[in-house]
Design an enzyme around this catalytic site. Structure first.
Site, mmCIF file in Angstrom:
data_model
loop_
_atom_site.group_PDB
_atom_site.id
_atom_site.type_symbol
_atom_site.label_atom_id
_atom_site.label_comp_id
_atom_site.label_asym_id
_atom_site.label_seq_id
_atom_site.Cartn_x
_atom_site.Cartn_y
_atom_site.Cartn_z
ATOM 1 N N GLU A 199 0.823 -1.212 0.000
ATOM 2 C CA GLU A 199 0.000 0.000 0.000
ATOM 3 C C GLU A 199 0.858 1.264 0.000
ATOM 4 O O GLU A 199 0.678 2.171 0.820
ATOM 5 C CB GLU A 199 -0.978 -0.029 1.181
ATOM 6 C CG GLU A 199 -1.938 -1.214 1.083
ATOM 7 C CD GLU A 199 -2.911 -1.338 2.242
ATOM 8 O OE1 GLU A 199 -2.912 -0.453 3.123
ATOM 9 O OE2 GLU A 199 -3.668 -2.328 2.273
ATOM 10 N N GLU A 209 -5.523 -8.558 -0.387
ATOM 11 C CA GLU A 209 -5.731 -8.408 1.057
ATOM 12 C C GLU A 209 -7.058 -7.728 1.321
ATOM 13 O O GLU A 209 -7.331 -6.651 0.801
ATOM 14 C CB GLU A 209 -4.611 -7.573 1.696
ATOM 15 C CG GLU A 209 -4.798 -7.356 3.199
ATOM 16 C CD GLU A 209 -3.848 -6.315 3.775
ATOM 17 O OE1 GLU A 209 -2.632 -6.418 3.515
ATOM 18 O OE2 GLU A 209 -4.321 -5.391 4.469
#
Length: 491
Positions: free
Chosen positions: A183, A303
């Site tokens: 991320e 995820e």
């Protein structure tokens, strides 16, 4: 008893996707969060972060083996926000090297300091993987050498040393794939501004290292961030210029929003809540067509735990959580994704398992993951149900068809739903999952409490949970429940 009637129609010829062929569709994660991680006033990571977890706990190994039993091996992703703050150590003989543990640091991008990851701990992880029959995906530190200036090149020297160690210790035999950064890309990157050009160069560098250090079977996965299509267009264009390709495209999303939301359970129980998100996934498929040489990349949900920042206690670790989890598993299976990685195996309030004073227990979503992984395989096919209170998904195997039906109807409206399967079949195997309350952490499969065997050396067989029924076309599914129905002799 009030009954609601619905008809389900299956088009076995319309194949939407294929799943669970080369690897499991359902994978699960371990994250790096330390004991000091607190989310919305709740400390849910004590003893469950990767560097703190007791990897020799018999129940942990038993649970992981159970999930892995649905395929020739299970699939574990190791990664998360703090992977980009991990220091790889090669000298210490201790389980924990310094600095340890992560300490809160409000001035850092992650909110924590760095932490050391020792060779001794890696050996413990390898032992856990072997005992549990797992392969693993490892998220590498993509910020090494540029914590204070993201315009700098990635320092890949410790990654080279790490991969050489994995090869020497034979841990590489368990390595399914590598990811680079968590991320940190595009407008959704957390406190990082890496350009698409720099990121593509980093992935090209990693691909070269992998070719030297690892077998060709190990996959390169990315980009492990929420979608930013403009950035991705630039990223894939740069990858093409560098003659580099990924083996799968992984992205992250927590569509329920923050775990602090007091209305989280209401969102989960709304069967239409994910309609907009489903359309968002369709946009990804449309955009992928413009990535030229990369347009056929396998898609992965890399995820999700439903609600971000550790989930919500008494919601994402209770029976109600299975309604969003199974619904999204079905949606992603239909929409051409090849894997779905659940945050987490254990850790936070969204784990498949829960640690309670040194005792590990299964949460309801553990059984949802086990049943989905065991039953929903091969060809994902079209299924239609006229009643909007139910979600249904189907897969076709060589000798059977499996239907998953999720009943969102409330008990105050109906006690039972009667569903007629339009197509003919000879007999069926059934696994209906219920709970006494939506906020319970206990589930029943065909009326029997679901639990792991007391002997940790034993694992349950999926056949232990099904009942056989002949000549029954009508499915009776209680309100707020779900069921898997395996139809044999389908016509």
């Amino acid at each position: 008893m009030v009954r609601v009637h619905a008809i389900i129609e299956i088009n076995k010829e319309n194949v939407l996707n294929t799943i669970a062929i080369e690897h499991p569709f359902v994978c699960f994660t371990l994250d790096w969060w330390p004991d000091s991680k607190v989310s919305f006033g709740n400390a849910s990571w004590i003893g469950t972060g990767l560097n703190n977890l007791d990897l020799e706990h018999p129940k942990l190994i038993q649970a992981a083996r159970t999930l892995a039993s649905s395929h020739k091996h299970g699939l574990l992703r190791i990664g998360g926000t703090l992977q980009d703050s991990v220091i790889y150590d090669f000298k210490s003989s201790e389980k924990h090297c310094l600095p340890f543990p992560f300490q809160p640091d409000e001035n850092s991008r992650s909110g924590f300091t760095q932490e050391c990851f020792s060779a001794a701990r890696r050996r413990e992880i390898n032992n856990f993987l072997e005992k549990s029959n797992l392969k693993f995906i490892f998220g590498l530190n993509a910020l090494d050498g540029r914590y204070d200036d993201f315009r700098r090149a990635w320092n890949s020297e410790k990654t080279k040393a790490l991969l050489e160690e994995l090869k020497t210790t034979k841990m590489a035999k368990r390595l399914f794939g590598l990811e680079l950064g968590n991320e940190i890309y595009g407008k959704n990157g957390q406190g990082v501004e890496l350009s698409a050009q720099i990121a593509a160069g980093d992935f090209a560098t990693l691909r070269k290292i992998m070719k030297t250090a690892l077998s060709d079977d190990v996959k390169l996965l990315g980009y492990d961030t929420a979608l930013d299509f403009n950035w991705l267009d630039d990223f894939f264009s740069n990858l093409t210029s560098l003659e580099t390709k990924l083996d799968a495209f992984t992205w992250h999303q927590y569509p329920l929003g923050p775990g602090s939301d007091p209305l989280l359970a209401e969102k989960i129980l709304n069967p239409r809540f994910f309609d907009k998100f489903s359309a968002h996934i369709d946009v990804l498929s449309e955009k992928q067509a413009f990535w030229k040489e990369h347009e056929n990349l396998p898609l992965w949900m890399g995820e999700t735990g439903g609600a971000y920042n550790s989930g919500r206690n008494e919601v994402t670790n209770r029976f109600v959580s299975s309604f969003w989890f199974l619904n999204l598993l079905g949606i992603f299976a239909e929409k051409k994704h090849k894997a779905f990685c659940r945050q987490t195996l254990i850790g936070g309030n969204y784990g498949l398992l829960q640690l309670k004073v040194n005792k590990i227990e299964t949460n309801p979503d553990f059984w949802a993951a086990f049943l989905f992984g065991s039953f929903m395989k091969e060809h994902v096919i079209e299924i239609y149900c006229e009643n909007k209170l139910f979600k249904s998904y189907a897969t076709r195997q060589q000798r059977s068809i499996t239907i998953l039906i999720i009943n969102f109807s409330e008990k105050k409206e109906t006690e039972q739903i009667s569903i007629e399967v339009f197509n003919a079949f000879a007999y069926r195997k059934t696994a209906i999952v219920t709970s006494e309350k939506l906020d319970s952490n206990t589930v029943f499969i065909n009326g029997v409490k679901a639990d792991l065997p007391k002997d940790s050396d034993e694992i349950p067989s999926i056949h232990d949970f099904v009942v056989y029924e002949k000549n029954r076309k009508t499915i009776e599914l209680p309100a707020h429940s779900y069921g898997f129905f395996i139809l044999h002799g389908f016509k």
